[in-house]
Design a protein around this motif. Structure first.
Motif, PDB file in Angstrom:
ATOM      1  N   ALA A 105      31.201 -10.739 -12.081  1.00  0.00           N
ATOM      2  CA  ALA A 105      32.442 -10.521 -12.806  1.00  0.00           C
ATOM      3  C   ALA A 105      32.627  -9.031 -13.084  1.00  0.00           C
ATOM      4  O   ALA A 105      31.670  -8.324 -13.398  1.00  0.00           O
ATOM      5  N   CYS A 106      33.855  -8.567 -12.991  1.00  0.00           N
ATOM      6  CA  CYS A 106      34.173  -7.161 -13.225  1.00  0.00           C
ATOM      7  C   CYS A 106      33.956  -6.807 -14.702  1.00  0.00           C
ATOM      8  O   CYS A 106      34.263  -7.597 -15.594  1.00  0.00           O
ATOM      9  N   THR A 107      33.440  -5.616 -14.947  1.00  0.00           N
ATOM     10  CA  THR A 107      33.177  -5.172 -16.319  1.00  0.00           C
ATOM     11  C   THR A 107      34.395  -4.528 -16.965  1.00  0.00           C
ATOM     12  O   THR A 107      34.414  -4.335 -18.177  1.00  0.00           O
ATOM     13  N   SER A 108      35.423  -4.206 -16.193  1.00  0.00           N
ATOM     14  CA  SER A 108      36.637  -3.581 -16.737  1.00  0.00           C
ATOM     15  C   SER A 108      37.453  -4.622 -17.499  1.00  0.00           C
ATOM     16  O   SER A 108      37.682  -5.725 -17.012  1.00  0.00           O
ATOM     17  N   CYS A 122      40.774  -5.764 -15.751  1.00  0.00           N
ATOM     18  CA  CYS A 122      40.674  -6.429 -14.456  1.00  0.00           C
ATOM     19  C   CYS A 122      40.072  -7.825 -14.627  1.00  0.00           C
ATOM     20  O   CYS A 122      39.138  -8.013 -15.389  1.00  0.00           O
ATOM     21  N   ASN A 123      40.591  -8.792 -13.912  1.00  0.00           N
ATOM     22  CA  ASN A 123      40.075 -10.160 -13.948  1.00  0.00           C
ATOM     23  C   ASN A 123      39.274 -10.499 -12.690  1.00  0.00           C
ATOM     24  O   ASN A 123      39.070 -11.669 -12.392  1.00  0.00           O
ATOM     25  N   GLY A 124      38.848  -9.486 -11.944  1.00  0.00           N
ATOM     26  CA  GLY A 124      38.158  -9.709 -10.684  1.00  0.00           C
ATOM     27  C   GLY A 124      36.803 -10.377 -10.842  1.00  0.00           C
ATOM     28  O   GLY A 124      36.065 -10.098 -11.778  1.00  0.00           O
ATOM     29  N   TRP A 125      36.487 -11.286  -9.915  1.00  0.00           N
ATOM     30  CA  TRP A 125      35.177 -11.928  -9.866  1.00  0.00           C
ATOM     31  C   TRP A 125      34.988 -12.476  -8.458  1.00  0.00           C
ATOM     32  O   TRP A 125      35.946 -12.632  -7.698  1.00  0.00           O
ATOM     33  N   MET A 126      33.738 -12.734  -8.090  1.00  0.00           N
ATOM     34  CA  MET A 126      33.448 -13.354  -6.793  1.00  0.00           C
ATOM     35  C   MET A 126      32.182 -14.185  -6.915  1.00  0.00           C
ATOM     36  O   MET A 126      31.313 -13.910  -7.738  1.00  0.00           O
ATOM     37  N   ARG A 127      32.106 -15.210  -6.107  1.00  0.00           N
ATOM     38  CA  ARG A 127      30.907 -16.032  -6.083  1.00  0.00           C
ATOM     39  C   ARG A 127      29.748 -15.193  -5.552  1.00  0.00           C
ATOM     40  O   ARG A 127      29.915 -14.407  -4.625  1.00  0.00           O
ATOM     41  N   GLU A 144      24.192  -5.409  -5.631  1.00  0.00           N
ATOM     42  CA  GLU A 144      24.990  -5.145  -6.828  1.00  0.00           C
ATOM     43  C   GLU A 144      26.362  -4.648  -6.372  1.00  0.00           C
ATOM     44  O   GLU A 144      26.576  -3.453  -6.218  1.00  0.00           O
ATOM     45  N   PRO A 145      27.309  -5.577  -6.174  1.00  0.00           N
ATOM     46  CA  PRO A 145      28.616  -5.173  -5.635  1.00  0.00           C
ATOM     47  C   PRO A 145      29.480  -4.453  -6.664  1.00  0.00           C
ATOM     48  O   PRO A 145      29.220  -4.498  -7.863  1.00  0.00           O
ATOM     49  N   GLU A 146      30.522  -3.773  -6.164  1.00  0.00           N
ATOM     50  CA  GLU A 146      31.532  -3.199  -7.046  1.00  0.00           C
ATOM     51  C   GLU A 146      32.786  -4.050  -6.898  1.00  0.00           C
ATOM     52  O   GLU A 146      32.972  -4.745  -5.902  1.00  0.00           O
ATOM     53  N   CYS A 147      33.625  -4.028  -7.894  1.00  0.00           N
ATOM     54  CA  CYS A 147      34.827  -4.854  -7.907  1.00  0.00           C
ATOM     55  C   CYS A 147      35.735  -4.462  -6.733  1.00  0.00           C
ATOM     56  O   CYS A 147      36.068  -3.285  -6.578  1.00  0.00           O
ATOM     57  N   SER A 175      31.999  -1.457 -11.892  1.00  0.00           N
ATOM     58  CA  SER A 175      30.751  -2.190 -11.693  1.00  0.00           C
ATOM     59  C   SER A 175      30.951  -3.650 -12.082  1.00  0.00           C
ATOM     60  O   SER A 175      31.922  -4.010 -12.766  1.00  0.00           O
ATOM     61  N   MET A 176      30.035  -4.509 -11.645  1.00  0.00           N
ATOM     62  CA  MET A 176      30.136  -5.941 -11.916  1.00  0.00           C
ATOM     63  C   MET A 176      28.831  -6.442 -12.534  1.00  0.00           C
ATOM     64  O   MET A 176      27.777  -5.854 -12.316  1.00  0.00           O
ATOM     65  N   ILE A 177      28.929  -7.521 -13.328  1.00  0.00           N
ATOM     66  CA  ILE A 177      27.757  -8.145 -13.931  1.00  0.00           C
ATOM     67  C   ILE A 177      27.708  -9.608 -13.505  1.00  0.00           C
ATOM     68  O   ILE A 177      28.718 -10.195 -13.133  1.00  0.00           O
ATOM     69  N   GLN A 178      26.511 -10.189 -13.581  1.00  0.00           N
ATOM     70  CA  GLN A 178      26.353 -11.586 -13.204  1.00  0.00           C
ATOM     71  C   GLN A 178      26.717 -12.494 -14.374  1.00  0.00           C
ATOM     72  O   GLN A 178      26.405 -12.190 -15.526  1.00  0.00           O
ATOM     73  N   GLU A 179      27.388 -13.595 -14.049  1.00  0.00           N
ATOM     74  CA  GLU A 179      27.756 -14.621 -15.015  1.00  0.00           C
ATOM     75  C   GLU A 179      27.565 -15.986 -14.368  1.00  0.00           C
ATOM     76  O   GLU A 179      27.404 -16.080 -13.154  1.00  0.00           O
ATOM     77  N   VAL A 180      27.639 -17.024 -15.185  1.00  0.00           N
ATOM     78  CA  VAL A 180      27.632 -18.392 -14.676  1.00  0.00           C
ATOM     79  C   VAL A 180      28.937 -19.035 -15.107  1.00  0.00           C
ATOM     80  O   VAL A 180      29.309 -18.977 -16.275  1.00  0.00           O
ATOM     81  N   ARG A 181      29.670 -19.604 -14.136  1.00  0.00           N
ATOM     82  CA  ARG A 181      30.951 -20.264 -14.420  1.00  0.00           C
ATOM     83  C   ARG A 181      30.926 -21.663 -13.816  1.00  0.00           C
ATOM     84  O   ARG A 181      30.246 -21.920 -12.823  1.00  0.00           O
ATOM     85  N   THR A 182      31.716 -22.547 -14.395  1.00  0.00           N
ATOM     86  CA  THR A 182      31.877 -23.877 -13.840  1.00  0.00           C
ATOM     87  C   THR A 182      33.090 -23.849 -12.914  1.00  0.00           C
ATOM     88  O   THR A 182      34.218 -23.659 -13.358  1.00  0.00           O
ATOM     89  N   LEU A 183      32.820 -24.007 -11.605  1.00  0.00           N
ATOM     90  CA  LEU A 183      33.852 -23.888 -10.591  1.00  0.00           C
ATOM     91  C   LEU A 183      33.813 -25.092  -9.648  1.00  0.00           C
ATOM     92  O   LEU A 183      32.785 -25.764  -9.537  1.00  0.00           O
TER      93      LEU A 183
END
Length: 60
Positions: free
Chosen positions: A20-23, A26-31, A39-42, A48-56
């Motif tokens: 998930a994007c740290t900005s 921005c609502n950017g995220w990717m699986r 460590e991808p960038e948005c 920069s991006m951080i790891q999260e867990v989402r129900t998808l």
């Protein structure tokens, strides 16, 4: 010729690791499984991006 548009089977949802994007603007995220870098960038705002867990919905 007609096609039946009856009820479809619900797509099962699972807990998925995402980046998930740290900005805050921005609502950017990717699986996680769709990223090519450790460590991808948005891709939208290049923050920069951080790891999260989402129900998808499950993707096979």
């Amino acid at each position: 010729m007609s096609f039946s548009r009856g009820p479809k089977e619900p797509v099962p949802e699972v807990e998925t690791n995402v980046w998930a994007c740290t900005s805050e603007d921005c609502n950017g995220w990717m699986r996680e499984s769709f990223s090519f870098k450790e460590e991808p960038e948005c891709p939208l705002c290049h923050s920069s991006m951080i790891q999260e867990v989402r129900t998808l919905p499950e993707v096979k």
